[in-house]
Structures are given as C-alpha cells and as structure tokens.
Write an enzyme that holds these catalytic residues in place. Sequence first.
Site, PDB file in Angstrom:
ATOM      1  N   ALA A  22      -4.717   3.424  -2.793  1.00  0.00           N
ATOM      2  CA  ALA A  22      -3.573   2.587  -3.171  1.00  0.00           C
ATOM      3  C   ALA A  22      -3.529   1.243  -2.431  1.00  0.00           C
ATOM      4  O   ALA A  22      -3.091   0.240  -2.997  1.00  0.00           O
ATOM      5  CB  ALA A  22      -2.276   3.349  -2.937  1.00  0.00           C
ATOM      6  N   THR A  26      -2.068  -2.864  -3.481  1.00  0.00           N
ATOM      7  CA  THR A  26      -0.750  -3.335  -3.063  1.00  0.00           C
ATOM      8  C   THR A  26      -0.697  -4.865  -3.092  1.00  0.00           C
ATOM      9  O   THR A  26       0.332  -5.446  -3.427  1.00  0.00           O
ATOM     10  CB  THR A  26      -0.372  -2.826  -1.655  1.00  0.00           C
ATOM     11  OG1 THR A  26      -1.491  -3.002  -0.803  1.00  0.00           O
ATOM     12  CG2 THR A  26       0.020  -1.371  -1.677  1.00  0.00           C
ATOM     13  N   ARG A  34       3.298   6.742  -3.630  1.00  0.00           N
ATOM     14  CA  ARG A  34       3.942   7.651  -2.687  1.00  0.00           C
ATOM     15  C   ARG A  34       5.220   7.036  -2.105  1.00  0.00           C
ATOM     16  O   ARG A  34       6.022   7.721  -1.500  1.00  0.00           O
ATOM     17  CB  ARG A  34       2.983   7.991  -1.542  1.00  0.00           C
ATOM     18  CG  ARG A  34       1.970   8.979  -1.998  1.00  0.00           C
ATOM     19  CD  ARG A  34       0.807   9.106  -1.044  1.00  0.00           C
ATOM     20  NE  ARG A  34      -0.208   9.873  -1.709  1.00  0.00           N
ATOM     21  CZ  ARG A  34      -0.168  11.189  -1.853  1.00  0.00           C
ATOM     22  NH1 ARG A  34       0.788  11.879  -1.306  1.00  0.00           N
ATOM     23  NH2 ARG A  34      -1.110  11.818  -2.515  1.00  0.00           N
ATOM     24  N   GLN A  99      -9.134   6.253  -6.354  1.00  0.00           N
ATOM     25  CA  GLN A  99      -7.960   7.111  -6.528  1.00  0.00           C
ATOM     26  C   GLN A  99      -6.889   6.374  -7.327  1.00  0.00           C
ATOM     27  O   GLN A  99      -5.856   6.936  -7.633  1.00  0.00           O
ATOM     28  CB  GLN A  99      -7.394   7.500  -5.152  1.00  0.00           C
ATOM     29  CG  GLN A  99      -8.368   8.287  -4.286  1.00  0.00           C
ATOM     30  CD  GLN A  99      -7.835   8.485  -2.872  1.00  0.00           C
ATOM     31  OE1 GLN A  99      -7.790   7.553  -2.074  1.00  0.00           O
ATOM     32  NE2 GLN A  99      -7.436   9.694  -2.548  1.00  0.00           N
ATOM     33  N   ASP A 102      -4.824   2.096 -12.009  1.00  0.00           N
ATOM     34  CA  ASP A 102      -4.314   0.838 -12.557  1.00  0.00           C
ATOM     35  C   ASP A 102      -5.334  -0.001 -13.319  1.00  0.00           C
ATOM     36  O   ASP A 102      -4.992  -1.055 -13.860  1.00  0.00           O
ATOM     37  CB  ASP A 102      -3.706   0.004 -11.418  1.00  0.00           C
ATOM     38  CG  ASP A 102      -4.663  -0.132 -10.225  1.00  0.00           C
ATOM     39  OD1 ASP A 102      -5.882  -0.255 -10.437  1.00  0.00           O
ATOM     40  OD2 ASP A 102      -4.179  -0.109  -9.076  1.00  0.00           O
ATOM     41  N   HIS A 119      -8.588   9.922 -10.403  1.00  0.00           N
ATOM     42  CA  HIS A 119      -7.255  10.369 -10.820  1.00  0.00           C
ATOM     43  C   HIS A 119      -6.903   9.908 -12.234  1.00  0.00           C
ATOM     44  O   HIS A 119      -5.736   9.915 -12.614  1.00  0.00           O
ATOM     45  CB  HIS A 119      -6.200   9.890  -9.814  1.00  0.00           C
ATOM     46  CG  HIS A 119      -6.373  10.509  -8.453  1.00  0.00           C
ATOM     47  ND1 HIS A 119      -5.679  10.111  -7.338  1.00  0.00           N
ATOM     48  CD2 HIS A 119      -7.182  11.514  -8.030  1.00  0.00           C
ATOM     49  CE1 HIS A 119      -6.045  10.841  -6.291  1.00  0.00           C
ATOM     50  NE2 HIS A 119      -6.972  11.688  -6.687  1.00  0.00           N
ATOM     51  N   ASN A 220      -8.348   0.243   6.439  1.00  0.00           N
ATOM     52  CA  ASN A 220      -7.044   0.713   5.974  1.00  0.00           C
ATOM     53  C   ASN A 220      -5.995   0.252   6.977  1.00  0.00           C
ATOM     54  O   ASN A 220      -6.223   0.294   8.187  1.00  0.00           O
ATOM     55  CB  ASN A 220      -7.022   2.242   5.849  1.00  0.00           C
ATOM     56  CG  ASN A 220      -5.810   2.738   5.084  1.00  0.00           C
ATOM     57  OD1 ASN A 220      -5.547   2.297   3.967  1.00  0.00           O
ATOM     58  ND2 ASN A 220      -5.050   3.630   5.686  1.00  0.00           N
TER      59      ASN A 220
END
Length: 247
Positions: A22, A26, A34, A99, A102, A119, A220
């Site tokens: 994710a 962002t 989440r 994962q 989009d 996913h 990350n």
Amino acid sequence: METDKIKNIIEKSKKITILTGAGMSTESGIADYRSPAGIWEQYKAVTIQELGSDIQKRKYYWRYKAETIPGMIKAEPNAGHKAIGELDKQGKLHYLLTQNIDGLHEKGGVSKERIVNLHGTNLEAICWSCKKVYDIEKTLAKLEECDYDPRCEVEGCDGFLKPNTVSFGQNLNPDHLGIAGKAVAECDLFLALGSSLAVHPAASFVETAYSSQKPVIIINRDPTPYDGLALYKLTNSLAEILPEIMA
Ligand SMILES: [Zn+2]
C-alpha cells in the site's frame, strides 16, 4: 551513502523481483485500506462467504466500492511507479508482485506479463458463478439501476458480481503463488517496497529470498518484522527514492 550503494546493486542486477504494498500508492492519493479516511472509516470487512449468502452484505459492499473505486480509476502513477516501469523497459525487472489492487503499476509502464496482482484488481468485476470478467466502470454505472446487486448477463447464469479482488476468506490464486515462487527463486535481487510485510504469503517471500541468499532491500516508512534480514532498510518516500536508485 546507502542510496549510492543500493543504486550500484540495482545497476549490476539483471533479474530483479519487486514486491509492493500500500505504501507504494499513498503518494498517488490512495489511502491504505487498513486505515481508510473519512466516512468509510467504520467500514466493516465483508467476507466472501457473506457476499455469497447475504444480499444485504453484498449491497453494503458495493456501496463501499462505489465510494472508493472511482478515486482509484482516476489516480495517476507517481514517480516511483514510473521508475519501476523504466526498470522493466531496461529489461531488468523479472517480476513485480503487488498487494495493491489499484492498477497503478500497469499505468506506470510495467508490462502486464511481468505483473502478478496477488490480491486481484479493483479495475475489473467478476461473476462469482461463471467467472466472466466485466469492466468495473460499466458495473459501477449500473449499480443504482440494479439496487446495488449487479448480476451476470450471461444467459442462464445470473451469478452475483464482485470486484475482481481477493476478498476476506478467499484464497489467493494458486497460479499467482506459483509464479511468485518462481519470481523469488530466479531473481538476483529482491526489493520489498511500501509493504508492512504483515500479510502472508507475501511477507514470506522476503524470508524465502533471504534464505536462498538473494540480497534483500526493504524500503518502507515503518519498521517491518523482516528488517533484520535486509541488506539495506530505508524509510524514504518511494516517489523520491526510486527514480534516484533506479535511474
Ligand atoms: Zn456468470
């Protein structure tokens, strides 16, 4: 500098496998699901079993999707997505395991055959009975008309439609897992980008890469349970650092 060393490693690598989560999106304005913002903060996850058996849950689910998917359709890839697209054009990207749901890696220039959408994708709908795939925009456009319970148009099917994502309670596609295993086994460098590495089996790819002696680099914002296995761990913005280390 660590970034120079990483740039050097990427330069020398020929088969890079990348896992993204994710945090990759962002900076394209897509909220981590989440921690979704706004009115859907209270959204309760609906399992695949509930979707199959409870029409009210299904309607609730589509109302949520009708609020969130249009933003995804409009979202633009950021400089990080584009840097990975460039890596693919240079012939250095082995596989991109994501994962995210989009579609931003496709828009960022990574060729479809290199991408494994672990996913699934929110940019398609699928009939749960016959597995026919539908355009998501057309499905969203007719939601009001069908009172938020879109059905398959194949004659005699009438199965319910859902976004072509892996729902809670649903297994990952075994073909995808097979390719992901190959992607890790065959790579000469493994990058985990924007993933908290909390969800299996994606997280276990890092372990597998490490135990088969591949260099692992994690970028990350927050700590991950696998930071100790990484040759380098950075917390930089992906939109800033990827163009620098992949150029
Ligand atoms: Zn069908």
